[in-house]
Design an enzyme around this catalytic site. Sequence first.
Site, short mmCIF file in Angstrom:
data_model
loop_
_atom_site.label_atom_id
_atom_site.label_comp_id
_atom_site.label_asym_id
_atom_site.label_seq_id
_atom_site.Cartn_x
_atom_site.Cartn_y
_atom_site.Cartn_z
N GLY A 46 -12.36 -17.75 15.21
CA GLY A 46 -12.01 -16.09 15.16
C GLY A 46 -11.03 -15.31 16.00
O GLY A 46 -10.27 -15.93 17.01
N GLN A 51 -6.11 -8.72 19.52
CA GLN A 51 -5.28 -9.24 20.10
C GLN A 51 -4.24 -9.89 19.90
O GLN A 51 -3.50 -10.20 20.47
CB GLN A 51 -6.38 -10.45 19.88
CG GLN A 51 -8.17 -10.96 20.83
CD GLN A 51 -8.12 -11.99 20.53
OE1 GLN A 51 -8.86 -11.90 18.64
NE2 GLN A 51 -8.30 -13.06 20.79
N CYS A 92 -12.07 -18.19 24.36
CA CYS A 92 -11.46 -17.49 23.51
C CYS A 92 -9.64 -17.30 23.63
O CYS A 92 -8.68 -18.11 24.58
CB CYS A 92 -11.45 -15.70 24.26
SG CYS A 92 -10.26 -14.71 23.49
N LEU A 93 -9.11 -16.97 22.28
CA LEU A 93 -7.65 -17.33 21.73
C LEU A 93 -6.90 -16.50 23.16
O LEU A 93 -5.50 -17.04 23.26
CB LEU A 93 -6.47 -17.14 20.76
CG LEU A 93 -7.93 -18.21 19.71
CD1 LEU A 93 -7.27 -17.92 18.25
CD2 LEU A 93 -7.45 -19.44 19.82
N HIS A 134 -18.42 -11.57 19.05
CA HIS A 134 -17.07 -11.92 20.56
C HIS A 134 -15.89 -11.19 19.64
O HIS A 134 -15.54 -10.67 20.45
CB HIS A 134 -16.85 -13.49 20.69
CG HIS A 134 -16.03 -14.10 21.04
ND1 HIS A 134 -16.00 -14.94 22.55
CD2 HIS A 134 -14.28 -13.66 21.11
CE1 HIS A 134 -14.64 -14.84 22.54
NE2 HIS A 134 -13.62 -14.33 21.92
N GLU A 135 -16.41 -11.53 18.56
CA GLU A 135 -14.93 -10.49 18.38
C GLU A 135 -14.97 -9.07 17.68
O GLU A 135 -14.27 -8.51 17.79
CB GLU A 135 -14.76 -11.11 16.92
CG GLU A 135 -13.70 -12.27 16.42
CD GLU A 135 -13.17 -12.97 17.48
OE1 GLU A 135 -12.48 -12.03 17.58
OE2 GLU A 135 -13.21 -14.28 18.02
N HIS A 138 -14.52 -7.55 21.32
CA HIS A 138 -12.31 -7.18 20.94
C HIS A 138 -12.68 -6.18 20.77
O HIS A 138 -11.29 -5.64 20.97
CB HIS A 138 -12.09 -8.49 20.37
CG HIS A 138 -11.99 -9.80 20.77
ND1 HIS A 138 -11.29 -9.50 22.60
CD2 HIS A 138 -12.21 -10.42 21.03
CE1 HIS A 138 -10.62 -10.92 22.68
NE2 HIS A 138 -12.33 -11.95 21.64
NI NI Z 1 -11.72 -14.02 21.71
#
Ligand code: NI
Length: 171
Positions: A46, A51, A92-93, A134-135, A138
Amino acid sequence: MPQLNILRYPDPRLHTVAKPVAEVDERLRRLADDMLETMYAADGVGLAATQVDVHVRLLVMDTSAERDQPQVLINPEITARSAEMIRGDEGCLSVPTIYDEVERHARVSVRALGRDGQPFEFEAEGLAAVCVQHEMDHLLGKVFVEYLSLLKRERIKIKMIKKTRDELGKR
Ligand code: NI
């Protein structure tokens, strides 16, 4: 399609609250496509617009095993949450190499606009439920490490700052 630069924790821009998308136009579709390409290239499940430093309510995800079911969620809303919770390791990226346990609703109902601007609804469970929660965090300026203890978070900050510095040094 270009790949986008992913902000790394503790970049303060990750704490920006995203604004609703007013219109699903060609520019937004291009951003969603670039985000998908960036997510697949980084082997993530995701990615939220936050981000990549674009602060609108847009996220992309693909939690399929074959990685062939891209989803675009514009102005997502959670309309129902299960009382049942699940705990599992998340990554997480924006916080590469860090995985830690977070508690989430086991199932959520989600309403959003798709890439075509049309509304759709779905129920998510397992990895998809975790991913969408999670997304969506963000988009509210929240990174998963904020669920961890202050001590863990401080250690992660130091590790990420060092990692970023080491990577820059290698160039
Ligand atoms: Ni993340």
